[in-house]
Design an enzyme around this catalytic site. Structure first.
Site, short mmCIF file in Angstrom:
data_model
loop_
_atom_site.label_atom_id
_atom_site.label_comp_id
_atom_site.label_asym_id
_atom_site.label_seq_id
_atom_site.Cartn_x
_atom_site.Cartn_y
_atom_site.Cartn_z
N GLY A 197 123.82 -34.98 59.61
CA GLY A 197 124.15 -36.20 60.20
C GLY A 197 125.70 -36.70 59.91
O GLY A 197 126.27 -35.69 59.24
N SER A 198 125.86 -38.08 59.87
CA SER A 198 127.20 -38.59 59.62
C SER A 198 127.53 -38.54 57.93
O SER A 198 126.64 -38.46 57.25
CB SER A 198 127.46 -39.99 60.11
OG SER A 198 126.57 -40.58 59.31
N GLU A 209 136.49 -38.06 63.42
CA GLU A 209 135.62 -37.39 64.40
C GLU A 209 135.44 -38.47 65.69
O GLU A 209 134.96 -39.48 65.56
CB GLU A 209 134.43 -37.37 63.56
CG GLU A 209 133.40 -36.34 64.34
CD GLU A 209 132.09 -36.19 63.77
OE1 GLU A 209 131.37 -37.12 63.13
OE2 GLU A 209 131.48 -34.86 63.48
N TRP A 266 121.15 -36.54 66.46
CA TRP A 266 120.74 -36.60 67.96
C TRP A 266 121.45 -35.42 68.67
O TRP A 266 121.16 -35.40 69.95
CB TRP A 266 120.88 -37.95 68.51
CG TRP A 266 122.52 -38.56 68.21
CD1 TRP A 266 122.42 -39.38 67.30
CD2 TRP A 266 123.53 -38.40 68.62
NE1 TRP A 266 123.82 -39.81 67.10
CE2 TRP A 266 124.51 -39.03 67.90
CE3 TRP A 266 123.97 -37.37 69.76
CZ2 TRP A 266 125.94 -39.06 68.26
CZ3 TRP A 266 125.20 -37.35 70.01
CH2 TRP A 266 126.26 -38.19 69.46
N ASN A 267 122.31 -34.63 68.27
CA ASN A 267 123.16 -34.17 69.09
C ASN A 267 122.60 -32.63 69.38
O ASN A 267 122.85 -32.17 70.57
CB ASN A 267 124.67 -33.68 68.74
CG ASN A 267 124.60 -33.20 67.12
OD1 ASN A 267 123.73 -33.38 66.49
ND2 ASN A 267 125.54 -32.38 67.00
N GLU A 324 124.88 -31.45 55.45
CA GLU A 324 125.59 -30.96 56.89
C GLU A 324 126.10 -32.15 57.38
O GLU A 324 125.61 -32.68 58.28
CB GLU A 324 124.65 -29.92 57.62
CG GLU A 324 124.08 -28.68 56.98
CD GLU A 324 125.25 -27.76 56.36
OE1 GLU A 324 126.39 -27.74 56.84
OE2 GLU A 324 124.82 -26.90 55.39
N LYS A 339 112.15 -35.66 59.87
CA LYS A 339 112.60 -36.95 60.47
C LYS A 339 113.66 -36.64 61.47
O LYS A 339 114.77 -36.62 61.26
CB LYS A 339 113.00 -37.86 59.39
CG LYS A 339 112.69 -39.44 59.60
CD LYS A 339 113.60 -39.95 60.77
CE LYS A 339 114.87 -40.35 60.48
NZ LYS A 339 115.36 -40.59 61.72
N PRO A 340 113.05 -36.57 62.70
CA PRO A 340 114.38 -36.42 63.86
C PRO A 340 115.27 -37.85 64.11
O PRO A 340 114.62 -38.55 63.72
CB PRO A 340 113.45 -35.99 65.16
CG PRO A 340 112.21 -36.68 64.83
CD PRO A 340 111.92 -36.60 63.21
N CYS A 342 129.11 -30.87 65.49
CA CYS A 342 129.87 -30.86 64.24
C CYS A 342 130.83 -29.94 64.28
O CYS A 342 131.89 -30.12 63.56
CB CYS A 342 128.92 -30.63 62.97
SG CYS A 342 128.07 -29.23 63.03
P1 NAD Z 1 123.59 -40.33 61.32
O1 NAD Z 1 123.96 -40.27 59.98
O2 NAD Z 1 123.53 -41.79 61.89
O3 NAD Z 1 121.96 -39.97 61.48
C1 NAD Z 1 121.53 -38.80 61.09
C2 NAD Z 1 119.80 -38.90 60.71
O4 NAD Z 1 119.65 -39.69 59.36
C3 NAD Z 1 119.02 -39.67 61.61
O5 NAD Z 1 117.81 -39.07 61.48
C4 NAD Z 1 119.01 -41.27 61.13
O6 NAD Z 1 117.88 -41.79 61.39
C5 NAD Z 1 118.71 -40.81 59.57
N1 NAD Z 1 119.17 -41.91 58.71
C6 NAD Z 1 120.07 -42.97 58.93
N2 NAD Z 1 120.03 -43.80 57.63
C7 NAD Z 1 119.49 -43.15 56.86
C8 NAD Z 1 119.53 -43.32 55.48
N3 NAD Z 1 119.77 -44.33 54.63
N4 NAD Z 1 118.69 -42.51 54.63
C9 NAD Z 1 118.15 -41.41 55.37
N5 NAD Z 1 118.32 -41.10 56.51
C10 NAD Z 1 118.99 -41.84 57.21
O7 NAD Z 1 124.01 -39.27 62.35
P2 NAD Z 1 124.07 -39.08 63.97
O8 NAD Z 1 124.66 -40.09 64.53
O9 NAD Z 1 122.49 -38.85 64.23
O10 NAD Z 1 124.55 -37.59 64.11
C11 NAD Z 1 125.82 -37.37 64.36
C12 NAD Z 1 126.54 -36.61 62.98
O11 NAD Z 1 126.03 -35.68 62.64
C13 NAD Z 1 127.93 -36.50 63.31
O12 NAD Z 1 128.96 -36.77 62.37
C14 NAD Z 1 127.92 -34.92 63.29
O13 NAD Z 1 129.08 -34.10 62.90
C15 NAD Z 1 126.71 -34.72 62.37
N6 NAD Z 1 126.44 -33.44 62.38
C16 NAD Z 1 126.61 -32.38 61.50
C17 NAD Z 1 126.29 -31.11 61.61
C18 NAD Z 1 126.62 -30.04 60.50
O14 NAD Z 1 125.91 -29.02 60.47
N7 NAD Z 1 127.72 -30.37 59.82
C19 NAD Z 1 125.49 -30.71 62.84
C20 NAD Z 1 125.16 -31.79 63.58
C21 NAD Z 1 125.66 -33.01 63.49
#
Ligand code: NAD
Length: 513
Positions: free
Chosen positions: A224-225, A378, A150-151, A246, A174-175, A280
């Protein structure tokens, strides 16, 4: 009527959709469908059919669709920026960066695709394949599932769809359920630019929708995380489809004693507070060599207090916007409280201000150590802990004392010394006299080490991952039989051994003398 009003009007019946709020006001600004696993499978099936025709186009024809997309993006930049700010709560300047990134991604990957997808001739010295002509070719994987956080609702979602599409894949995006509206706007872009139907689709929803994407696509590009990244990798592993991850970070910045302190402070503030610290690659901890610690901190404190934060409007309205994800506020407060409980001092900020929306004051912490959460986990917010170190060796030890390894930065004047230090960092991405800038250099691979990820985005490696490799060899002069064929001929093997000995063995040693 704005895009999100339209979504609300035409959206799913109440109760079946996901409400999207404006983090700066708390007002609901849209509602999107919670796509079921079955609907995801249908979208992927449509994408699979559309991909065949897309892959048959040459790179120039795909580039022409990208050029239309690029022009659309720039023509609609105000609408896109409005929507990013509305659903994410970031400063408008940070939304502009996302748009500029995607416009340049369209141009960059359109131009690079041909070269990166070109065949490569291979030579072999093996006596068993003498005379063969050999090459490798790149074949698109098929349907790439891009799952975003979401960031950065545009850059970390649609931004990764661009190279995947340039390589000849269809994309199902899938956003994040927190910020799905910008991705839907990109679906509109594809329609209005006349892109082949279903080559780019968006499926909105939460974790279950993301899981369904991982269950059906041919390649997963996940941002994501780290926690979710592990689940994605496990499921992709079960299906034996590749994934690129990532993930999170705890990026460090080291200020060396010979640093230009004005530059050091500018980079620190930008690195820590841009996008509200929700990157990130946010600078989440700083180590300063003892001789310049006091001077650096005096300057940093002064500049920190000038940072404006609040509800974003037009350009110049605010430096730091809202906290996008509701549970993140509690994490940020917990990290500050934990640090204070363990002896840290708050030099600026430290609280959630009163009023509507979700905000956290830009916060500067000192007297911190690695026993505190703010130095190890983090935070993903507008907070910055700063620590004094005896020298660069201590800084290096602390930088590497982390489960994450995404980005690390150095500010210093002696480039040789800075580079030597950079190469000892356990991080996939290092910047000297900068922070976060590597992301904008699309030719430079970017990926995390350790728990910050698997694989890279950008660069040749970050593009070619969207392809499968096929190796083709041709025996242009087929003989009745080869040396190594049944029935075996001992004389042939004696010849091979003499040849190999001349090439790699005693003959070679004799020539080397
Ligand atoms: P998140 O992991 O909670 O969610 C990311 C995405 O994954 C969302 O679209 C979510 O709906 C989806 N998701 C959730 N459960 C899933 C599953 N079991 N299978 C597949 N998809 C699933 O992360 P967030 O809170 O949206 O984002 C913040 C995190 O993203 C932070 O940790 C940040 O550091 C990281 N991030 C990393 C980068 C990078 O390039 N390394 C860039 C931006 C953000």
């Amino acid at each position: 009527m704005t895009q999100n009003q339209a979504l609300r009007a035409d959206g799913p019946p109440a109760g079946t959709g996901i409400a999207v709020d404006n983090p700066a006001t708390g007002a609901v600004v849209g509602e999107v469908p919670d796509t079921s696993a079955e609907e995801v499978a249908q979208a992927v099936e449509r994408a699979r059919r559309a991909q065949r025709g897309w892959a048959e186009l040459d790179t120039r024809a795909r580039a022409a669709f990208f050029a239309r997309g690029r022009r659309w993006l720039l023509a609609h930049r105000e609408e896109i920026a409005d929507l990013i700010v509305e659903e994410n709560g970031k400063a408008r300047e940070d939304a502009v960066v996302e748009i500029v990134y995607c416009a340049s991604a369209f141009a960059y990957w359109a131009k690079q695709a041909r070269g990166l997808l070109a065949r490569t001739r291979i030579r072999s010295l093996s006596p068993f394949v003498l005379g063969r002509s050999m090459y490798t070719r790149r074949v698109p994987r098929g349907v790439v599932g891009v799952i975003g956080p979401w960031n950065n609702p545009l850059l970390n979602s649609f931004g990764d769809a661009v190279p995947a599409l340039a390589a000849g894949n269809a994309v199902v995006l899938k956003p994040s359920e927190q910020t799905p509206l910008t991705a839907l706007l990109m679906e509109r872009m594809a329609r209005e630019c006349g892109w082949p139907k279903d080559v780019f689709q968006v499926v909105t929803g939460a974790g279950a929708t993301g899981r369904a994407v991982v269950d059906t696509v041919d390649f997963v590009m996940f941002t994501g995380s780290t926690r979710t990244g592990r689940l994605v990798a496990a499921r992709a592993g079960e299906r034996l489809v590749p994934c690129s991850l990532e993930l999170g970070g705890k990026d460090a910045l080291v200020v060396l004693a010979d640093a230009n302190l004005e530059r050091a402070v500018s980079v620190t503030i930008q690195g820590a507070l841009s996008n509200g610290g929700q990157m990130c690659t946010s600078v989440e901890r700083v180590y300063v060599e003892e001789p310049v610690y006091d001077a650096y901190l005096t300057l940093l404190r002064e500049r920190f207090r000038q940072v404006t934060s609040g509800r974003p409007a037009g350009l110049g309205s605010v430096d730091v916007g809202a906290v996008t994800f509701p549970p993140q506020l509690a994490v940020i407060q917990d990290h500050v409280d934990d640090a204070v409980r363990k002896g840290a001092r708050v030099l600026a900020g430290g609280h959630t201000p009163e009023g509507p929306g979700r905000f956290f004051e830009p916060t500067l912490l000192v007297d911190v150590d690695h026993g505190m959460k703010c130095m190890r986990e983090e935070t993903f917010g507008p907070t910055l802990p700063v620590m004094k170190v005896a020298d660069a060796e201590e800084a290096l030890r602390l930088v590497n004392d982390s489960t994450y390894g995404l980005q690390a930065s150095i500010i210093g004047s002696d480039m040789k010394r800075a580079r030597r230090l950079a190469e000892r960092f356990e991080a996939g991405c290092v910047t000297i006299n900068d922070a976060q800038t590597n992301y904008m250099a699309l030719g430079l691979p970017m990926g995390g080490w350790k728990e910050s990820g698997l694989g890279v985005r950008h660069g040749a490696e970050g593009f070619r991952k969207y392809t499968r490799l096929q190796a083709i060899s041709t025996n242009r002069f087929p003989m009745r039989r080869d040396m190594h064929m049944i029935p075996y001929e001992p004389s042939a093997y004696r010849f091979v051994l003499r040849l190999v000995d001349a090439m790699y063995g005693t003959g070679l040693r004799r020539r080397a003398k």
